[in-house]
Motif scaffolding. Sequence first.
Motif, PDB file in Angstrom:
ATOM      1  N   LYS A  46      62.518   7.913  22.083  1.00  0.00           N
ATOM      2  CA  LYS A  46      61.838   8.054  23.373  1.00  0.00           C
ATOM      3  C   LYS A  46      62.311   9.308  24.090  1.00  0.00           C
ATOM      4  O   LYS A  46      61.502  10.122  24.555  1.00  0.00           O
ATOM      5  CB  LYS A  46      62.102   6.818  24.241  1.00  0.00           C
ATOM      6  N   ARG A  47      63.623   9.478  24.191  1.00  0.00           N
ATOM      7  CA  ARG A  47      64.185  10.629  24.917  1.00  0.00           C
ATOM      8  C   ARG A  47      63.754  11.949  24.288  1.00  0.00           C
ATOM      9  O   ARG A  47      63.250  12.851  24.970  1.00  0.00           O
ATOM     10  CB  ARG A  47      65.709  10.515  24.926  1.00  0.00           C
ATOM     11  N   GLU A  48      63.930  12.082  22.989  1.00  0.00           N
ATOM     12  CA  GLU A  48      63.645  13.355  22.314  1.00  0.00           C
ATOM     13  C   GLU A  48      62.147  13.638  22.246  1.00  0.00           C
ATOM     14  O   GLU A  48      61.725  14.791  22.351  1.00  0.00           O
ATOM     15  CB  GLU A  48      64.257  13.344  20.905  1.00  0.00           C
ATOM     16  N   SER A  49      61.331  12.611  22.078  1.00  0.00           N
ATOM     17  CA  SER A  49      59.879  12.821  22.013  1.00  0.00           C
ATOM     18  C   SER A  49      59.330  13.266  23.359  1.00  0.00           C
ATOM     19  O   SER A  49      58.472  14.162  23.432  1.00  0.00           O
ATOM     20  CB  SER A  49      59.181  11.534  21.560  1.00  0.00           C
ATOM     21  N   GLU A  50      59.802  12.650  24.427  1.00  0.00           N
ATOM     22  CA  GLU A  50      59.315  13.028  25.757  1.00  0.00           C
ATOM     23  C   GLU A  50      59.786  14.433  26.133  1.00  0.00           C
ATOM     24  O   GLU A  50      59.037  15.181  26.779  1.00  0.00           O
ATOM     25  CB  GLU A  50      59.766  11.988  26.779  1.00  0.00           C
TER      26      GLU A  50
END
Length: 290
Positions: free
Chosen positions: A218-222
């Motif tokens: 979630k963190r890296e994709s956003e």
Amino acid sequence: KKMKFNARSFVGFISLILFVNQIDAASKNKKHGHTGVLEPYDGKQLPIRLTPAQFKKLDSGESVVYNERNGKSGRGVVVQDINASSSICMDKIRDLAFYPKVVPQLKKVDIYETKKFSNGTSKVAAKFDVGILGLKVSYFLMCTHEPKYDTFTWTLDYRYNSDFDDNVGHWQVMPHPSKRGWTRVLYSTKLKLFPWIPEFVISFLTGKALTESTAWVKRESELESQRQASKAPVAKTPPLPSWLNFKGGESPFNSLQSKLDEMEKEFLHRREKIFSSFHFKMPAFKFGRR
């Protein structure tokens, strides 16, 4: 009589575990003890059934987690909504070389084989080294990406000996059912450990490690989605045709009637010139409001 557990006994216990671990350590020099005892995922999308409370949890930005334990075996499922496209999320999931930078406890990933097939399916084999409270656990995975289903699954690579008795898993990405540009990600894994693996390891792998697995995606994709958006060229508004170029910065909507009046005058003027040589007159008509 209850045994007291102190620092010395803990160190001794860990030393014993490490000794046993070295006897049957993960290695490419021998095959695994079997070719699979857990049922592997078939690469197709899994159905997601959520309660109203779970939908509310996802909408608040939290993940929905389910796990179960049975001795040295465990299973876990995590669902997470991500503000990024499905392609960005899948790219992050497939980037095994990036894992040690973002996955807690994962020390190293060594990719030793890649294959791509004519139908778009691809396979990648890698060795994973995990460190948990001084205990090193290594295992070999064979991962499969199925673009047709937007899934990324794995089993142990049974050609080589791993420190897990068995491990299978599944990632899937899908467009969010109601949020445009968002993705719903599902992570599911099943794990079977050898008897010598201490309790805290399986508790970690079937508990905290589950939420950490989707949290980093979630963190890296956003972050990647934000980076791409900032680099995207700004769409330029095409220039208006010359007959709609209004003077003095007037709004086209405010000046539409005046423009129609001008067009009417121009039309009448040209009509007068065209028919001036004729001996009859054209009936008059007018544009605009009546």
